[in-house]
Motif scaffolding. Structure first.
Motif, PDB file in Angstrom:
ATOM      1  N   VAL A   1     -33.826 -63.848  45.463  1.00  0.00           N
ATOM      2  CA  VAL A   1     -33.417 -63.258  46.428  1.00  0.00           C
ATOM      3  C   VAL A   1     -33.740 -61.724  46.663  1.00  0.00           C
ATOM      4  CG1 VAL A   1     -31.064 -64.413  46.586  1.00  0.00           C
ATOM      5  CG2 VAL A   1     -31.208 -62.460  45.364  1.00  0.00           C
ATOM      6  N   GLU A   2     -33.813 -60.881  47.864  1.00  0.00           N
ATOM      7  CA  GLU A   2     -34.347 -59.571  47.759  1.00  0.00           C
ATOM      8  C   GLU A   2     -33.310 -58.662  47.450  1.00  0.00           C
ATOM      9  OE1 GLU A   2     -37.287 -59.230  51.463  1.00  0.00           O
ATOM     10  OE2 GLU A   2     -35.385 -58.809  51.786  1.00  0.00           O
ATOM     11  N   TYR A   3     -33.342 -57.769  46.394  1.00  0.00           N
ATOM     12  CA  TYR A   3     -32.665 -56.730  45.891  1.00  0.00           C
ATOM     13  C   TYR A   3     -32.955 -55.469  46.618  1.00  0.00           C
ATOM     14  CZ  TYR A   3     -36.486 -55.779  42.724  1.00  0.00           C
ATOM     15  OH  TYR A   3     -37.631 -55.014  42.106  1.00  0.00           O
ATOM     16  N   HIS A   4     -33.909 -55.434  47.642  1.00  0.00           N
ATOM     17  CA  HIS A   4     -34.460 -54.247  48.343  1.00  0.00           C
ATOM     18  C   HIS A   4     -35.122 -54.598  49.373  1.00  0.00           C
ATOM     19  CE1 HIS A   4     -35.335 -49.975  48.876  1.00  0.00           C
ATOM     20  NE2 HIS A   4     -36.475 -50.161  48.753  1.00  0.00           N
ATOM     21  N   GLN A   5     -35.313 -53.868  50.364  1.00  0.00           N
ATOM     22  CA  GLN A   5     -36.060 -54.328  51.651  1.00  0.00           C
ATOM     23  C   GLN A   5     -36.962 -53.016  52.066  1.00  0.00           C
ATOM     24  OE1 GLN A   5     -33.406 -55.733  54.577  1.00  0.00           O
ATOM     25  NE2 GLN A   5     -34.311 -57.736  54.445  1.00  0.00           N
ATOM     26  N   MET A   6     -38.177 -53.355  52.280  1.00  0.00           N
ATOM     27  CA  MET A   6     -39.075 -52.064  52.424  1.00  0.00           C
ATOM     28  C   MET A   6     -40.050 -52.567  53.744  1.00  0.00           C
ATOM     29  SD  MET A   6     -40.713 -49.374  51.203  1.00  0.00           S
ATOM     30  CE  MET A   6     -39.142 -49.393  50.094  1.00  0.00           C
ATOM     31  N   ASN A   7     -40.301 -51.848  54.596  1.00  0.00           N
ATOM     32  CA  ASN A   7     -41.533 -51.988  55.683  1.00  0.00           C
ATOM     33  C   ASN A   7     -42.690 -51.914  54.987  1.00  0.00           C
ATOM     34  OD1 ASN A   7     -43.310 -51.735  57.652  1.00  0.00           O
ATOM     35  ND2 ASN A   7     -41.434 -50.679  58.863  1.00  0.00           N
ATOM     36  N   ASP A   8     -43.524 -53.152  55.264  1.00  0.00           N
ATOM     37  CA  ASP A   8     -44.649 -53.011  54.512  1.00  0.00           C
ATOM     38  C   ASP A   8     -45.700 -51.878  54.709  1.00  0.00           C
ATOM     39  OD1 ASP A   8     -44.312 -55.912  53.690  1.00  0.00           O
ATOM     40  OD2 ASP A   8     -45.469 -56.881  55.482  1.00  0.00           O
ATOM     41  N   SER A   9     -45.388 -51.135  56.020  1.00  0.00           N
ATOM     42  CA  SER A   9     -46.249 -50.028  56.055  1.00  0.00           C
ATOM     43  C   SER A   9     -45.846 -48.883  55.148  1.00  0.00           C
ATOM     44  CB  SER A   9     -46.036 -49.579  57.602  1.00  0.00           C
ATOM     45  OG  SER A   9     -44.638 -49.200  57.650  1.00  0.00           O
ATOM     46  N   GLN A  10     -44.602 -48.956  54.367  1.00  0.00           N
ATOM     47  CA  GLN A  10     -44.125 -48.086  53.463  1.00  0.00           C
ATOM     48  C   GLN A  10     -44.577 -48.496  52.065  1.00  0.00           C
ATOM     49  OE1 GLN A  10     -40.154 -48.119  54.766  1.00  0.00           O
ATOM     50  NE2 GLN A  10     -40.433 -45.725  55.435  1.00  0.00           N
TER      51      GLN A  10
END
Length: 166
Positions: free
Chosen positions: A88-97
């Motif tokens: 599961v994801e524990y953090h989300q981040m925009n690919d550009s960042q």
């Protein structure tokens, strides 16, 4: 742009969304009739930092640090491993960042990694506790894969990972 506090808070928020699922799975595991050969329950977290993914597997172990398997000899008891939480994801981040974030993470690694590990461990411990883990008659530990430390879930204290086998 990024701060240690905001990143850690984001992890806490994402983990909290998984708490009910983990607690339900732990309650199921705690109801298993464990083999008498099992001496330690080792809950190991596997972290994929480039995708911000976490999974947790419970391993039933003996005091020689070997996994205990049933091998089909006795269908009335459990021995082996069991998924507690699948990736599961524990953090989300925009690919550009991502590049900027990974640079931030590298520059703050000494502060971030211990805090990340502590957040994962304390979150899991709380789920374990809410699921009734304290009633288990088996020593239980939380470890991050390839870490030198384990959290004793019953006593809520960190120890050298090798100590759980003695």
């Amino acid at each position: 742009m990024f701060t240690v506090e905001n990143y850690i808070d984001s992890i806490k928020i994402h983990l909290e969304k998984q708490s009910g699922l983990v607690e339900d799975q732990l309650q199921k595991i705690f109801s298993y009739p464990f083999s008498k050969d099992i001496e330690v329950l080792d809950f190991t977290a596997f972290i994929e930092p480039t995708r911000f993914e976490l999974s947790v597997i419970m391993f039933s172990m003996d005091k020689e640090a070997s996994e205990v398997f049933n091998e089909g000899n006795d269908s009335t008891v459990f021995a082996g491993s069991e998924d507690v939480l699948q990736e599961v994801e524990y953090h989300q981040m925009n690919d550009s960042q991502l590049d900027v974030f990974f640079e931030f993470h590298e520059q703050n690694e000494e502060k971030l990694i211990p805090q990340e590990q502590s957040v994962f461990a304390q979150w899991f411990r709380l789920c374990w506790e809410k699921a009734g883990g304290a009633s288990l008659n088996l020593p239980s530990y939380f470890t991050i894969h390839d870490s030198d430390d384990s959290l004793d879930l019953k006593n809520n204290c960190w120890m050298d990972a090798e100590e759980k086998w003695s």
